[in-house]
Enzyme design. Sequence first.
Site: not given
Length: 304
Positions: A9, A12, A14, A33, A164, A228
């Site tokens: 991955g 952000a 990874g 991927r 959270k 986000r």
Amino acid sequence: MTKSVAILGAGAWGTVLATLAKANVHEVRLWSRQGGETLARTVQDADIIVSAVSMKGVRDVTSSLQSSLVSPNTIFVTATKGLDPKTTCTPSQIWQETFPHNPVVVLSGPNLSKEIEQALPAATVVASQNMEAAESVQSIFSSNRFRVYTNSDPLGVELGGTLKNVMAIAAGVCDGLQLGTNAKAALVTRGLTEMVRIGTHWGAKMETFYGLSGLGDLLATCNSHLSRNYQVGYQLAGNKTLPEILAHLEGTAEGINTTNVLVERAKQQNIPIPITEQVYRLLAQELTPRQALEELMLRNAKPE
Ligand SMILES: NC(=O)C1=CN([C@@H]2O[C@H](COP(=O)(O)OP(=O)(O)OC[C@H]3O[C@@H](n4cnc5c(N)ncnc54)[C@H](O)[C@@H]3O)[C@@H](O)[C@H]2O)C=CC1
Ligand SMILES: O=C(CO)COP(=O)(O)O
């Protein structure tokens, strides 16, 4: 000692984890991927395999890896914060079920990737039932700008980071509506109570939620425009629709899927989750942010 680290991955999180391991002079392979390398070659001879894919990719990646040659000594580290929509399992439970003979470590904490990218200091937790594996992962990532603690309650650490995100959506709404500092303190505190209620019902230790991976991550995410999940709530309060928000959001807001999974499972298990329920109804456009606030304020009176 230099270790071989495969990170799955290249989003952000990874990418930042790869930078931290590289800075400690480990041999790092970062898989995405979209990249040219196969998953099988990426994990070949890896000492540790770190998964930083979003929840929606965890099943795909574990199934693809199942056919690869992975030594039973390889340590799996999961950094995903979410719940599987089909089974409600946590990511570490999926990894452990797929690789029952390998140690699995959860990595979670107040770790807004954009701040770590800027070399600002941060702390995190690595948790496992296998303490030797947790200590190994601790030494791979520890540095003078990233302090890593071990913990023996992987479920509690993982659920702290996952639950959270729902509260961060609610906190974004609270700030977006400009409800003030008292309201925010009440929301975050009652949010933590809700997280503890769910987590302990599912078998996590209460004290874990008062550490970095619970309260720590709750404070970071509920107070930062970099989150986000917080952004989703903040912009909903600004009268944007969810599709409009997601069209411009950089990366994944896991709290949306987590809210949906949580509402289903808590209903089956009779766990009261008043804040999550209002976030759910807001995301489903069943009510406005103001109506969600009203519902929370006018619940039946009860002891703290
Ligand atoms: N960004 C952050 O500050 C932090 C994020 N996390 C958690 O890490 C996870 C990833 O977050 P981000 O990197 O921010 O998200 P992102 O959206 O930037 O990256 C997600 C990655 O998952 C991959 N992915 C998604 N579906 C896949 C599939 N079916 N097969 C293979 N790969 C797939 C994507 O290609 C991408 O590389 C989330 O669960 C998040 O909650 C945890 C701590 C900090
Ligand atoms: O988990 C995070 C910080 O610890 C990142 O939060 P967001 O996924 O809301 O950006």
